[in-house]
Design a protein around this motif. Structure first.
Motif, mmCIF file in Angstrom:
data_model
loop_
_atom_site.group_PDB
_atom_site.id
_atom_site.type_symbol
_atom_site.label_atom_id
_atom_site.label_comp_id
_atom_site.label_asym_id
_atom_site.label_seq_id
_atom_site.Cartn_x
_atom_site.Cartn_y
_atom_site.Cartn_z
ATOM 1 N N ALA A 57 -89.063 27.840 26.337
ATOM 2 C CA ALA A 57 -87.553 27.501 26.236
ATOM 3 C C ALA A 57 -86.860 28.639 27.160
ATOM 4 C CB ALA A 57 -87.026 27.555 24.725
ATOM 5 N N VAL A 58 -87.338 30.046 27.015
ATOM 6 C CA VAL A 58 -86.692 30.949 27.804
ATOM 7 C C VAL A 58 -87.097 30.973 29.194
ATOM 8 C CG1 VAL A 58 -86.732 33.431 28.157
ATOM 9 C CG2 VAL A 58 -86.786 32.534 25.737
ATOM 10 N N VAL A 59 -88.427 30.604 29.737
ATOM 11 C CA VAL A 59 -88.443 30.586 31.239
ATOM 12 C C VAL A 59 -87.936 29.399 31.675
ATOM 13 C CG1 VAL A 59 -90.538 31.850 30.713
ATOM 14 C CG2 VAL A 59 -90.726 29.408 30.813
ATOM 15 N N ASN A 60 -87.967 28.228 30.807
ATOM 16 C CA ASN A 60 -87.196 27.048 31.706
ATOM 17 C C ASN A 60 -85.656 27.163 31.722
ATOM 18 O OD1 ASN A 60 -89.736 25.271 32.092
ATOM 19 N ND2 ASN A 60 -89.773 24.942 30.022
ATOM 20 N N ARG A 68 -76.273 25.457 30.532
ATOM 21 C CA ARG A 68 -76.555 24.378 29.590
ATOM 22 C C ARG A 68 -77.384 25.058 28.201
ATOM 23 N NH1 ARG A 68 -80.175 20.806 28.248
ATOM 24 N NH2 ARG A 68 -81.552 21.650 30.055
ATOM 25 N N MET A 69 -77.026 24.566 27.256
ATOM 26 C CA MET A 69 -77.743 24.810 25.929
ATOM 27 C C MET A 69 -78.756 24.185 25.966
ATOM 28 S SD MET A 69 -76.200 24.769 21.898
ATOM 29 C CE MET A 69 -76.756 23.114 21.752
ATOM 30 N N LYS A 74 -83.575 23.771 18.437
ATOM 31 C CA LYS A 74 -84.004 23.822 17.026
ATOM 32 C C LYS A 74 -85.536 24.175 16.937
ATOM 33 C CE LYS A 74 -85.311 19.003 17.007
ATOM 34 N NZ LYS A 74 -85.132 18.885 18.579
ATOM 35 N N ASP A 75 -86.180 24.089 18.158
ATOM 36 C CA ASP A 75 -87.647 24.380 17.947
ATOM 37 C C ASP A 75 -88.085 25.983 18.228
ATOM 38 O OD1 ASP A 75 -88.641 21.800 17.323
ATOM 39 O OD2 ASP A 75 -88.328 21.139 19.513
ATOM 40 N N ILE A 76 -86.900 26.606 18.459
ATOM 41 C CA ILE A 76 -86.919 27.867 18.692
ATOM 42 C C ILE A 76 -87.466 28.765 17.559
ATOM 43 C CG2 ILE A 76 -85.766 30.182 19.689
ATOM 44 C CD1 ILE A 76 -84.466 28.500 21.725
ATOM 45 N N SER A 77 -88.507 29.752 17.774
ATOM 46 C CA SER A 77 -88.793 30.617 16.775
ATOM 47 C C SER A 77 -88.010 31.690 16.587
ATOM 48 C CB SER A 77 -90.124 31.250 16.796
ATOM 49 O OG SER A 77 -90.314 32.454 16.159
ATOM 50 N N MET A 78 -86.967 32.091 15.709
ATOM 51 C CA MET A 78 -85.995 33.011 15.865
ATOM 52 C C MET A 78 -86.746 34.556 15.677
ATOM 53 S SD MET A 78 -83.204 33.914 16.220
ATOM 54 C CE MET A 78 -82.109 32.612 15.819
ATOM 55 N N ARG A 225 -77.281 27.415 14.035
ATOM 56 C CA ARG A 225 -77.892 26.542 13.578
ATOM 57 C C ARG A 225 -78.699 27.132 12.046
ATOM 58 N NH1 ARG A 225 -80.336 21.812 14.791
ATOM 59 N NH2 ARG A 225 -82.226 21.081 13.548
ATOM 60 N N LEU A 226 -78.874 28.363 12.148
ATOM 61 C CA LEU A 226 -79.333 28.886 10.914
ATOM 62 C C LEU A 226 -78.236 29.138 9.779
ATOM 63 C CD1 LEU A 226 -81.759 31.736 12.021
ATOM 64 C CD2 LEU A 226 -82.395 29.975 10.575
ATOM 65 N N GLU A 227 -77.050 29.331 10.593
ATOM 66 C CA GLU A 227 -75.818 29.383 9.716
ATOM 67 C C GLU A 227 -75.277 28.190 8.937
ATOM 68 O OE1 GLU A 227 -73.588 33.440 11.820
ATOM 69 O OE2 GLU A 227 -72.807 31.178 12.306
ATOM 70 N N LYS A 228 -75.617 27.070 9.550
ATOM 71 C CA LYS A 228 -75.520 25.848 9.030
ATOM 72 C C LYS A 228 -76.345 25.472 8.165
ATOM 73 C CE LYS A 228 -72.893 24.070 13.272
ATOM 74 N NZ LYS A 228 -72.812 23.059 14.290
ATOM 75 N N GLU A 229 -77.622 25.675 8.378
ATOM 76 C CA GLU A 229 -78.637 25.381 7.463
ATOM 77 C C GLU A 229 -78.594 26.342 5.922
ATOM 78 O OE1 GLU A 229 -82.183 26.357 9.393
ATOM 79 O OE2 GLU A 229 -82.152 24.269 10.919
#
Length: 231
Positions: A57-60, A68-69, A74-78, A225-229
């Motif tokens: 996700a980071v390299v791409n 662009r987000m 959602k698949d990123i490991s925090m 996303r974490l905040e909403k969850e």
């Protein structure tokens, strides 16, 4: 020529680096060392305990060179992403900026009453101080907040929107520094050292800008996303 499509887990890690050498910094900040032979991205990440989806996700995101987000935020490991960001802070504060300062002192004449030389050092130290203040804030406040958020501990009412509002580019002082060197520092003989350190300053600026983009467009949305969850 850099790749225009996304890298995949099946790509060889050596291909990524040869295709875009700037990804060496990303590898380093994920604690991935050289010497991986012909292993794929998936294999190298698995052997080093790195979340492959977060790495890609980071390299791409960086090769796309856009704001662009990521669709798969959602698949990123925090934990993996925060470790990457912390390693980046360590690189800038403990290696990159101190190295540039040493090269500056070597390249400019500080032995006499050289006002321009001392002004250059003054602006650089001011810039480095602003970067440190900004990153210390992230290390102490933002990352602690996210860790508390992930573990269900008290967050003290902090929200990631406070960080997003505060996260301005720290570039005005660096622009002044570059202008002083380029426009006003007197040329004396061979300028290889000064040109080399100026190149390092431009590279550091670009690297910092990429780092801020990762925070703004990958880290912040992932935290939201974490905040909403957690509601």
């Amino acid at each position: 020529m850099y790749k225009t499509s996304k890298y995949t887990p099946a790509d060889k890690m050596s291909y990524l680096i040869c295709d875009n050498y700037t990804l060496l910094q990303v590898m380093s900040r994920f604690d991935l060392s050289l010497g991986f032979g012909d292993k794929t991205v998936q294999e190298v990440c698995r052997e080093n305990g790195v979340d492959c989806r977060t790495f890609l996700a980071v390299v791409n995101f960086m090769i796309e060179d856009s704001d662009r987000m990521e669709d798969d935020v959602k698949d990123i490991s925090m934990p993996s992403l925060m470790s990457y960001l912390k390693q980046a802070h360590h690189y800038f504060l403990d290696f990159c900026l101190p190295t540039i300062r040493r090269k500056l002192i070597e390249a400019i004449d500080c032995s006499t009453e050289n006002e321009v030389a001392f002004l250059i050092l003054k602006f650089f130290d001011q810039y480095a101080g602003e970067v440190r203040k900004h990153m210390d804030y992230e290390d102490v406040n933002v990352f602690t907040y996210v860790e508390n958020l992930m573990t269900g501990r008290e967050t003290g009412g902090f929200r990631i929107s406070q960080f997003a509002r505060r996260h301005d580019q720290i570039d005005a002082t660096l622009t002044e520094l570059k202008n002083i060197i380029i426009k006003y520092y007197p040329a004396k003989g061979n300028n290889h050292l000064l040109n080399a350190v100026l190149f390092d300053i431009f590279s550091c600026e670009q690297d910092l800008a990429s780092h801020c983009r990762v925070e703004d467009y990958l880290f912040v949305p992932a935290v939201r996303r974490l905040e909403k969850e957690g509601k």
